[in-house]
Each structure stands twice: as C-alpha cells, then as structure tokens.
Design a protein around this motif. Structure first.
Motif, PDB file in Angstrom:
ATOM      1  N   LEU A  70      24.756 -50.835 -21.756  1.00 37.43           N
ATOM      2  CA  LEU A  70      24.013 -49.864 -21.076  1.00 37.43           C
ATOM      3  C   LEU A  70      25.023 -49.953 -19.534  1.00 37.43           C
ATOM      4  O   LEU A  70      25.231 -49.456 -19.268  1.00 37.43           O
ATOM      5  CB  LEU A  70      22.691 -50.055 -20.628  1.00 37.43           C
ATOM      6  N   VAL A  92      20.081 -52.380 -10.103  1.00 41.43           N
ATOM      7  CA  VAL A  92      19.709 -51.016 -10.620  1.00 41.43           C
ATOM      8  C   VAL A  92      18.135 -51.678 -11.770  1.00 41.43           C
ATOM      9  O   VAL A  92      18.290 -52.948 -11.507  1.00 41.43           O
ATOM     10  CB  VAL A  92      20.688 -50.784 -11.385  1.00 41.43           C
ATOM     11  N   HIS A  93      18.346 -50.425 -12.471  1.00 42.29           N
ATOM     12  CA  HIS A  93      16.994 -50.854 -13.613  1.00 42.29           C
ATOM     13  C   HIS A  93      17.070 -50.082 -14.492  1.00 42.29           C
ATOM     14  O   HIS A  93      17.579 -48.338 -14.878  1.00 42.29           O
ATOM     15  CB  HIS A  93      16.182 -50.462 -13.100  1.00 42.29           C
ATOM     16  N   PHE A  94      17.941 -50.841 -15.748  1.00 45.54           N
ATOM     17  CA  PHE A  94      18.292 -49.644 -16.719  1.00 45.54           C
ATOM     18  C   PHE A  94      16.639 -49.731 -17.468  1.00 45.54           C
ATOM     19  O   PHE A  94      15.731 -50.414 -17.571  1.00 45.54           O
ATOM     20  CB  PHE A  94      19.550 -50.113 -17.759  1.00 45.54           C
ATOM     21  N   PRO A  95      16.013 -48.216 -18.697  1.00 43.67           N
ATOM     22  CA  PRO A  95      15.318 -48.288 -19.343  1.00 43.67           C
ATOM     23  C   PRO A  95      16.096 -49.707 -20.216  1.00 43.67           C
ATOM     24  O   PRO A  95      16.452 -50.099 -21.199  1.00 43.67           O
ATOM     25  CB  PRO A  95      15.782 -47.089 -20.141  1.00 43.67           C
ATOM     26  N   ALA A  96      14.261 -50.305 -20.609  1.00 43.04           N
ATOM     27  CA  ALA A  96      13.991 -51.322 -21.645  1.00 43.04           C
ATOM     28  C   ALA A  96      13.428 -50.561 -22.931  1.00 43.04           C
ATOM     29  O   ALA A  96      14.199 -51.201 -24.176  1.00 43.04           O
ATOM     30  CB  ALA A  96      13.019 -52.365 -21.771  1.00 43.04           C
TER      31      ALA A  96
END
Lengths: 586, 586
Positions: free
Chosen positions: A115, A71-75
């Motif tokens: 998150l 996945v990719h979470f906001p930084a």
C-alpha cells in the motif's frame, strides 16, 4: 489525572493465573493491566491502556522527530496487491484471509509495503518529492499457530510500521541509519535493555536488516554475541568464517574402504580409528562430511525440490537457519528413500551429485582443497580423501549448520560466540526495490529519465514492547515500571479512613492539578496490608502512604525500584513529588 | 508543530474525482486528506490523520470527563459469545467472518456488548462495584453491501463505543442521560449542526434509543421534525397517533359490491364514486383499507412467515419502517400467489384472516369502530362498511405505513411533521438486560441476593464525524474547518521566494514554538495563485499571505470562513494570531 481505585476497573489477583507462564503475562494479568478475551487476544484494562498509550506516544514522537509522516492505511485489504507482490502465498497460513459478501478475497494486512508503494506511485511523480517516509500505528492480526506468552506472541497486537522511499542506495542507507538511531532513542526512553543484531530479511525481501532484541530468558529468539567485539546477530543471520582454500590436487587420491554397519557419524569415526583408515587413528566427527537430504517447497510451487546439504559431521543441520537462508521456502527432512534408490541412506557422498539431478549446497567451511571422510554411495562403504574442488564441486554454500557457543566470531579475529535469548521488539530492513518493482513505481529523475525509488521498512511491536518492559522491570513482588511509561506517577495509599482518606484525596487532587498522574487507593474495607501488596504488584514508581503518622504530620514515601522509604512532613510531600516527577510532566 | 508543504505528503487535485459524489468525499480527496485504498477503505494522509486525531481527542476527553474508563477489546473474536447473544446470525452478511488456521470461526466484531458483559462478569462480583462504564476507540469493520460516499459509509471506520452497567433502571436512565449530554458537548465542540431523534433499537435489542443526526442533504437517514414542537425522530421510529375508537356495532352492516377491474386503489375509488357505493360519491383512497402481503424471515429460522399488513389505501407500506418494527427480521414483498389461492390478489379483505392461518397487523389508524372499503376476497368484488372490531380483528398494530410531510405530530396537538435528511453520527441505547441475561451476569446485591446489571451502549462514528463536519463546513472553493478540528491553526503562504519565504518560515517557527499548529506553503515553482487556491481548498481557519507588501512591512491575514482580509504589520501578526488562536492551544 486522578484515578480512584474504588471506582477504577482494576482487580488484582492474589494467585498466578494457571495458563500464564512468563513473568510479563503473569504480572500484567495479576496487576489488572490486561485480561484474556480470545486465543492470543487480550483486552487492555484502563491501567494497561495508559501504559500502551505512553509507549505509543514515545514511539510516535521519535518518528515525527526524524521527519516521518503519520498516515493510516486500511487493515482490511483486497488480495490483489498482495498477490502482485507474492506475499499472499508467501505468508500462507500466517495471515488471516476472508471473503466478503461478494466472495472477493481479502486479508488482514500483516504490514503495508504494497500500500505504501502504491500510495507513493499514486501521489508522487518527480524526484523532487523524495525522500519521504510514512508511518502508522495500527492494530495488526497474525494467525499464530500457537499464540503464547500473553502479549509476547498474540494474534492481535499494536504495531508501528514505517516505509521509507529514496532515490538511491545512499539515501536508503541514510534513512535506515536514521531509523536505527530513532529506535535506539525509543528503546532507551522505554527503559529497555536491548541489543541490535544482524538479521535475515525473511519474507520481507531485501538486503540488510537488523533486529532489536530485548534481552530476557523467556525470549523466543536466540541470538549470538561475541566475547571479543560488539558483534551480535540473530542465529539465522550468523555467518560462518571460511578457512583459506587449498590446492585441490595436493591431497592423496581418494580411496574407498569397507565400513560395514556405520550409518552414523559416531559409528563411522569409531571404525575409522579402529581400522586406521588412511593411516590415521585421530579421526573425529569434524573430519567427516555429513550429507543431509531435504525437500524444499517454495510458495506457489506445487512440486518439492530435492536438496542435499553438506556439513562437517560434528554439526547438525539447523532447519530454521536453512529455511531463513532459502527464504521464502519451507524445508523438511527427506524420507522418501524408496523413490530415490540412487541415494544410499547413511552412505551418501558428494561424488555422485554431478551425475544426479540433485542440488548440493555445503557449509562455508567446506572450501576447495579440504579433504573429507564421507560416504562412497554404496551400503557399508565410505571414502577418505574426498577433496572439494577435485572429487566434487558443490553448487554453492549455505548457512545451514547449527551455531554453537565458542564458534569463532565472523566480525573479529579473536572473539568467540556466546548464545543469548531475547524478544524481538523492533526490526529494520533495507528492502530495496522488491515492491517498487512489483508495482512499477517510477518517477521523473533529475535528468528527465525515470527513476525507481528504493524502500526501507521499519517496525516496532508496540504492545509487545509493553510486555518486554514488564519482563525486564519486575521483581518477586510485582511490576516496577520505568517512569517514562508508568500508568501513573504516584500511588497514594490511604491506610485508614477518616482524616487519612481525606488527606490522601486532598493530596491527590493537588498533585493532579499540578499535572501529575495519580492513583489513590481509597478503597473502603480493604486492609492497609492488602493496599501495600497491591501497590507493589501494580508497580507505580512512587507510593505515598498516608497512615497513622499523619496525626503527627508525617507520611511515608516509598520508591518501588529501590525499596527506599522516607518519612516526610505531609505539608512538604507535594512539593517534593512535584520536584522529582516534574521533568516527566507534559 | 510546523509542517512544510514542500515535504508533506499532500497533493491537491484540481479536478473532482470521478467516483466522488458527495461534497465531503470530493473535498477530502481533492484537498489531500484521504485516498481510496480499497472498496470502502481509505488511507488517511497526514492532514486527514490530524483532523481524525483532534476529533478523537475531543471524544475521548468528554467520555473521560463523565467518568467512562477507556479500555481496548480485541477486534478479532471467536464466534462463540456472538452465537450466545444471537448476533452472529442477526447480523448475517453485514459482519466479516473468517476461519483461523484450525478452522475455528471468528468475526471482526461490529460492537462489543458481549465482551463488555463478559468482562464485567469476570471482574466484578458485588453491587459495590457499580455503576461502571467502559469505552474504547477502535477500528471497526462492516461488510457493507454498497460502500459509498467516502467516509460516510465505508467498510472500515473508527468508532467510539461505550457500555454502561447499572443495577437498576434509574441508574441506566442516569447513565443514558449523562451520555446524551456528553454527546451534545462533543458534537457542539466539533461544530456540528445536529438533531437528536427518537430511533429504533434494531439488532442491538433494548428499549429507548436516540440517534444524533447531522443535518445534510446528502444524508442517507431520513428523519422527521415537527412544525410545532421539538419532536424529532428517525422515520423508522415515528409513531402514528391513533384516532379515538368508536362503537363497532354503530356503522351499517357490511355490504359486498361488484367492482370489476379494480385491482388498484385508484381504480377502486373511481368506480366507488361513479357507482355511488353505499350512497356516497366522496370516496377517497383514505377510506379504503389496503392489505399488503409480505414474507418475513427471522435470523436463524429457515421458513419464511406470511404476514399481511393493513394500511389506509392512501399510503404505501414502508418496508424499512416495517423491518425496523419487526427487527431482527428481513421483509420481502410476497409473490408466490400460486401457492396461496385463498389470497385473491387485488381483492384481499381482512374478513377472512380469522379463518386463515395468516398474521394480520394494521396501521394504528385502523382502530375499532372504523369502517372501510376493502376487498371482499373474490376477484372483482369489494365490500363497504367493513368494520374493525366487528367484521375483522387484527392481531395487533404495526408502524408500517409511510410517513409523509404534514402528518400530525405524535408529541404535540397541533404540529405537523416535516422531512429532513441527515447522517447518523451517534446512537445511544438503553439496552436493558439482553446481554447480561445471555451471559448470566449476576453480582451480589445489597440484601445478599443476586442482582443482574442493566446495560446501555453508546456509539460515535469518529471517522464519519470527520466527513459530517466536512459536509457542513465547506463552500464552492473548498473545506472550511472549525477551529476545534482543523489540521492546523494557521496556513502561511510564502507568495514569493527570497525574503518572503524567509519571513514566512521565520514566522512559522515562532508560531510553532508558541504552541500553534502551522502549515507553511514553502513550495518552489508553484505560483502564488495556485497557493491561494490550495489554501482555500485545504480550509485551515486563517491564512497569512507573505507577499510583495512585505517590502513595506505588511502581510495579509485572511479568514477562511468569513472571507475577511486585513493588512497587518508583519511585526504584529504573530501577536495577533497568538491572541486569537490562543484559547485553542493545548
């Protein structure tokens, strides 16, 4: 892939850059892999990016192979979830925080436990959805007080972070072991020599935790090994074996002695032997009980707490170990003696702590029944036969004493500890329910009752791994990349122009067409000697020199790691290279 | 690759999320590609990441194919180089800024012209090193005042940014054209319907610039096309054809008239016709000259400047066009009438501007020799036959008037402009020497004299492109991905359990082994109907339904885009799929 050095953004440096102290930093700069762009911030040049990409792909492949989902979470995130978990204050100055145009507080997330827990709460509602593990590969930011050593401790770096969710402890342990195994495969594939060490969980919270440390003299993590077994632990995580407890009533009654001018352990031991205190003249520092006064500050708590730590007098208190034991907390040496006249500096004994509102923790060696020479809480006086469990009762034990080579191993009966240095390249945690508790993540269980998942988290410093590989794979002439991560498979050096250059370019094109990564040194106006030096600095596993002997049909094949050289017919070299490198071609 | 829906982090939603207004946002959320995590910040779920990865790989491949070299700059940078270039103040609130633990100011870099110029200055010293183009794919941050429309305007997004360096204008034009062509190939491969439009350079500086706009009714960029040629331009970049100039002395002398209660153009025109001013009764708004007073603020300059813009009275001033023409600047409507009694609200004419210290810019239609009905600078009075070049002399022209459908095309003689809406997915700039001047980037030229390289920069909104594709490729039932970017090639639906599930999993394994990306809906306890609905929502190009007809040896193949369904022998479906999809397999 065919790169021509004449057009590639690649400049090698003859001299060591002034500010580069460690080999990886020095060589990655000199060989044109990275370039400093900011304090603790580096630009990855084309060759560097290729290595970083190859390392990333190995990490990603092994994570996917154990079923982790990318996945990719906001930084950039609002402060709120990190306040809820408590990490906003725990991390303090180590995280970058900022306000947006409306003044709302945000942070550049150090990791994403919050998150991940919120996402699982958002998407999952039933035990049937578990187990699940997410991972991402992301640029992270950390406000390092002292960025140093190039990629080893920067303020911006690439990290793989994974988060597992299981319904019970057995599931968490299985996920933890699965990641431990995958990490071994990853670091093996990266060609790293590493040790898995027991570690403290620190600001992450949770229980079991291990670090993967790449052994190198420039590592900033000290860890211990054992001469007798495979025990390995971060210094902070070393546990002290306790001796058997005795009968606190057995020793003679405590006795107070005049010991003028003995505020230090050394002066006390000398005087005790001189005056034969308690009839002995074999006193050593290990017979004394040193009581160190400290202040402890917890995140978000204004007032500092007073803490006294008792250790055998032959050891110092290791503030890093103590801070890890008390985490999250910062620990300082106490110096406000005027405000606490009840603490007699240099003559403190534990006999008074029951009466004072002071927390007293002791080293695990100080078990009930042990008798100590210690302060009598009056200037110039000490007491003998002060017995733990009779004359004082600690509030608990703490791992605060320094660890020394030769200390007994906590894991085996006979081994002794040795000290080593390494770079942390991975860290795995059994977190437990700290974050699922913080966000009340509950799902429907098999019996219709809610179940709260338990978490693990697993990190790899991807860009740092590149530096760790460079630390372990170089010699005095330059980098020596393992095949698995080298920017190219073959480095072709056209020693001269004309037919030699044509032959090198032709060979390069054929190898590239067959799937090899090829760097051709086709630079005009650069001597063969400089090209050889650069090839060794850049560190691609194999070099083919197309030189004078081409006229007779021969080229030279050089192995960067072994230094072996062999002369081959130009006609056969492509076949030979494809046979050797073939297994690495995607 | 084989994904099983039973274990994939993928939840579809039956209902439209309340805050999702545009189709891409709604469908990407509903189909489980993204999830909101922060204001303007989205988590990419596994299927979303796959699409993003495929788009990224296409972008990267085409950039590499034209010789661009991939690097990676830090995202977090000290303010210094951005102060030197002037962008620190120009970008203002649009960038995120922060202070590190020592209080040093930093920013999350919007783009990296400064760093690219500094890197080239650092590494290159001779004309022989040029041309060179760098690119990176990086997460960018922008402090959007109003994040909206999901991925279309977020605060954190993925961008490809490239920077070319050439020694002369011809080189820059060649680099620009090469990127323009590569962008066409990229957007073609992504299945996007787009237009290349002339654009303004805005805060980037530089001269020529074009935007790639994906046509969609929800786009926030308005642009114009032409009915007669292929002219296309961002509204800000539309130029107004000027009529031929005439002799300023030819018209009759200017005459002032009482025009009580006519502060608006409409009231003025009505009165002018009623009273037959200058003997005419055919006055229209286009015969009047409207003078609009504005304040202009430039970055880093405290004081606001007064500006009057003259446009034909049938048009409004378009503040966005005006701001683009004056960039970098912010423009506001003037309202401090009390402070400027010399400006008579509703009755301003240009005759006085020569005497007042006011800058006066006019629409290009207002050429010397044109005569206007305009204010007489007294309340209740206007003047006729106020002639440009005789009665007033503007300080210059400006593109400030609104553009309207039907306006003449600036590129061809006969065409008329039409208005369209789109999403900016790419932007290319001929920057020139703004940044190489700022950092004094000079290299040794062929004649031994220093040469200053000229730059181009080229951006693609990678994550935004995902949303643009979704905007153009969906129907009322869900997403309809082009094959080039679909998360999977084939979606297998096991309509029932037992043999149907076994057959679906077996087929999936065979297709995955042959290199296809396969999603198998193997969920238990989910009806066939729900699975079909989800398959349409998720939008993978082909669905194979393994249902009741399997007993007779048949499965159904459905094409998501055309809706075509065909019944095939289970034995032949793998061969059929491999034949169809084969060309997309890497």
């Amino acid at each position: 892939m065919l790169l021509r050095m004449s057009t590639t953004l690649l400049r090698t440096l003859r001299e060591d850059p002034a500010d580069a102290e460690v080999p990886s930093h020095r060589l990655l700069l000199r060989a044109g892999y990275i370039r400093r762009a900011a304090p603790g911030g580096y630009t990855w040049l084309p060759l560097g990016r290729m290595v970083l990409d190859r390392v990333t792909e190995i990490v990603r492949a092994e994570m996917t192979a154990i079923g982790d989902q990318e996945v990719h979470f906001p930084a950039l995130l609002p402060a709120e979830p990190y306040r809820t978990s408590g990490r906003w204050t725990e991390y303090g100055d180590d995280i970058f925080t900022l306000a947006d145009r409306r003044g709302a507080e945000h942070l550049l997330a150090p990791t994403h436990e919050e998150l991940a827990a919120l996402l699982v709460k958002d998407l999952f509602s039933s035990y049937r959805d578990f187990p699940v593990t997410l991972f991402q590969v992301q640029t992270k930011f950390r406000d390092e007080a002292r960025p140093r050593a190039g990629l080893l401790r920067g303020r911006e770096f690439l990290m793989k972070d994974a988060y597992s969710f299981d319904l019970d402890e057995a599931g968490l342990r299985a996920a933890y072991d699965r990641h431990r195994d995958a990490y071994r495969r990853i670091f093996d594939r990266l060609g790293l020599d590493y040790t898995v060490v027991h570690a403290m969980s620190g600001a992450m919270g949770g229980s079991a935790s291990e670090e993967f440390l790449a052994a190198t003299p420039v590592g900033e993590d000290t860890y211990v090994g054992c001469t007798g077994c495979d025990y390995a632990a971060n210094t902070e995580a070393v546990t002290t074996p306790a001796p058997p407890a005795g009968d606190p009533q057995a020793p003679p009654v405590a006795e107070v002695h005049d010991t003028p001018e003995t505020p230090t352990i050394a002066s006390l031991v000398a005087l005790a032997n001189e005056r034969r205190l308690a009839g002995r003249d074999d006193w050593t520092a290990a017979d004394t009980l040193k009581n160190v006064v400290l202040t402890v500050r917890r995140p978000g708590v204004e007032a500092a707490e007073l803490l006294v730590v008792g250790v055998p007098g032959d050891r110092e208190v290791d503030l890093k170990r103590l801070a890890a034991a008390l985490a999250p907390a910062t620990v300082d040496v106490f110096d406000a003696w005027d405000e606490h006249p009840e603490l007699v500096r240099g003559y403190i004994g534990p006999q008074v702590f029951d009466k004072l509102a002071v927390r007293y923790l002791v080293d695990p060696r100080i078990v009930p029944g042990t008798a100590w020479l210690t302060g009598a809480n009056e200037s110039g006086r000490h007491a003998t036969n002060v017995v733990c469990g009779r004359d004082f009762t600690p509030d608990g034990t703490v791992e605060a004493a320094e660890v020394r080579p030769g200390d007994p191993c906590p894991a085996c009966a006979t081994g002794r500890l040795t000290m080593r240095r390494g770079i942390e390249i991975g860290h795995i945690f059994q977190l437990g329910r700290r974050y699922t508790d913080a966000f009340a993540v509950d799902v429907l269980g098999p019996q219709g009752k809610p179940v709260r998942p338990t978490m693990g988290c697993y990190g790899i410093g991807v860009s740092r791994a590149v530096a760790a590989i460079a630390e372990q794979h170089h010699d005095e002439r330059g980098l020596v990349w393992p095949e698995s991560v080298a920017p190219c498979d073959v480095h072709l050096v056209a020693a001269g122009k004309g037919p030699q250059l044509d032959a090198a370019l032709d060979l390069g094109a054929r190898l590239a067409a067959a799937g090899l990564r090829v760097l051709v040194d086709d630079r005009a106006g650069v001597s063969a000697g400089v090209k050889f030096t650069d090839a060794e600095l850049i560190g691609i596993p194999r070099t083919v020199v197309v030189g004078r002997r081409l006229a007779d049909g021969y080229v030279e094949l050089r192995d960067r790691a072994t230094g072996e050289r062999s002369e081959l017919l130009f006609e056969t070299v492509a076949e030979r290279l494809l046979g050797t490198v073939g297994r690495n071609v995607v």
